[in-house]
Design an enzyme around this catalytic site. Structure first.
Site, PDB file in Angstrom:
ATOM      1  CG  HIS A   1     -42.515   7.627  28.828  1.00 18.46           C
ATOM      2  ND1 HIS A   1     -42.699   8.920  29.261  1.00 18.46           N
ATOM      3  CD2 HIS A   1     -42.777   7.631  27.497  1.00 18.46           C
ATOM      4  CE1 HIS A   1     -43.042   9.677  28.227  1.00 18.46           C
ATOM      5  NE2 HIS A   1     -43.099   8.918  27.147  1.00 18.46           N
TER       6      HIS A   1
ATOM      7  CE  LYS B   1     -46.751   7.849  25.964  1.00 15.48           C
ATOM      8  NZ  LYS B   1     -45.968   8.279  24.792  1.00 15.48           N
TER       9      LYS B   1
ATOM     10  CG  ASP C   1     -43.858  12.374  31.280  1.00 16.44           C
ATOM     11  OD1 ASP C   1     -43.557  11.936  30.156  1.00 16.44           O
ATOM     12  OD2 ASP C   1     -43.038  12.894  32.046  1.00 16.44           O
TER      13      ASP C   1
ATOM     14  NE  ARG D   1     -58.595  -7.118   9.223  1.00 14.78           N
ATOM     15  CZ  ARG D   1     -59.013  -6.992   7.962  1.00 14.78           C
ATOM     16  NH1 ARG D   1     -58.261  -7.430   6.959  1.00 14.78           N
ATOM     17  NH2 ARG D   1     -60.177  -6.415   7.704  1.00 14.78           N
TER      18      ARG D   1
END
Length: 313
Positions: free
Chosen positions: A143, A164, A182, A248
């Protein structure tokens, strides 16, 4: 790697490679090929069948044909009878070579198709093996969303509603291409390569909450979609968690294991104001740069170490 869970029919192979059905065999759709390997039955022609895999397609080229020409008719028939009795899927003759009558006789006895190709043996075998590896590759359905960004296949994963599909649409608007939304079918086509595609029924469609289903190819044009793409990196989208530490610097290389292959991956937190499409673009370019041998995080770290060492003198 053989995968008995998947198969390709002999008729599909005939259609793909434009093979001549020598015997006009009518049950090609019923014959399932489940092996990604093929065999040139030189040893089997002389009677050696140890470790013989009868699931493989048998390829006969000029070498085997020249040897068989030096045998008597009875010897040829006995060779073919032994081979066809193993219930092989089919025999394919390359280089458009003539078919021995004894081969046709044995094939009829065991109801085994004989096919003929025009290509040279090596070229045909190479193409056929590549085709079989693609069709019979181990696969899963994930998915997510798969897009091509600057030539990099980016698989975007995350919980439902995280953004998404919206990110994919923004990327398409910026000139990139949608592969799947999907449901992404992922195939392991080699020990280092994953290829993703969309199920046929939903190919080129995308769902946007509040709008519904849209056809990306119709709205944005043919250049906005692609049927398949190699998966070069994975991006996990998740809602921003205040107490979670996010990388980071990028010094730690994360990977996600898919079908036994470790794919470079990133976790990107989602919060209002973040332009996810731009972030995905930069991530794709950075991943490509790393593959070419340059890592910005390591470069900065090296400069810092050099500066610290200089100041400590």
């Amino acid at each position: 790697m053989d995968s008995p869970s998947f198969f390709v029919t002999l008729q599909q192979i005939i259609d793909e490679f434009h093979l001549e059905n020598v015997m006009n065999y009518e049950k090609s759709n019923e014959i399932k090929v489940i092996s990604t390997d093929v065999n040139r039955p030189g040893l089997q022609i002389v009677g050696f069948f140890d470790y013989f895999d009868n699931n493989r397609l048998q390829i006969i080229g000029k070498v085997e044909t020249t040897y068989l020409q030096n045998l008597t008719s009875l010897q040829r028939y006995e060779s073919f009878d032994r081979l066809f009795s193993k219930k092989i899927p089919a025999v394919i003759i390359t280089r458009d070579l003539d078919i021995f009558p004894e081969m046709i006789e044995a094939a009829k006895k065991y109801e085994t198709p004989i096919l003929r190709a025009k290509d040279s043996t090596s070229r045909f075998m190479s193409s056929l093996i590549g085709y079989l590896h693609t069709w019979l590759a181990p696969r899963i359905t994930q998915h997510g969303v798969l897009v091509e960004v600057y030539g990099e296949g980016v698989l975007i994963l995350g919980e439902s509603g995280v953004g998404k599909s919206e990110t994919a649409i923004e990327l398409v608007k910026r000139g990139h291409r949608l592969v799947a939304d999907d449901a992404v079918e992922i195939k392991k086509v080699s020990e280092r390569t994953l290829v993703g595609s969309a199920p046929e029924i939903i190919r080129h469609f995308i769902e946007i909450r509040g709008i519904g289903i849209i056809d990306v190819k119709k709205i944005f044009g043919m250049g906005a979609v692609k049927d398949t793409e190699k998966i070069d990196m994975i991006i996990h989208l998740e809602l921003w968690k205040e107490n979670k530490h996010y990388d980071r610097l990028g010094l730690v290389n994360e990977h996600t294991n898919v079908l036994g292959i470790n794919v470079p991956s990133l976790t990107i937190p989602v919060r209002p104001g973040r332009n996810l499409a731009v972030i995905v673009e930069v991530a794709a370019m950075n991943n490509r740069q790393k593959k070419m041998g340059y890592n910005a995080a390591e470069e900065l770290n090296q400069r810092l170490m050099e500066e610290i060492e200089k100041n400590s003198l």
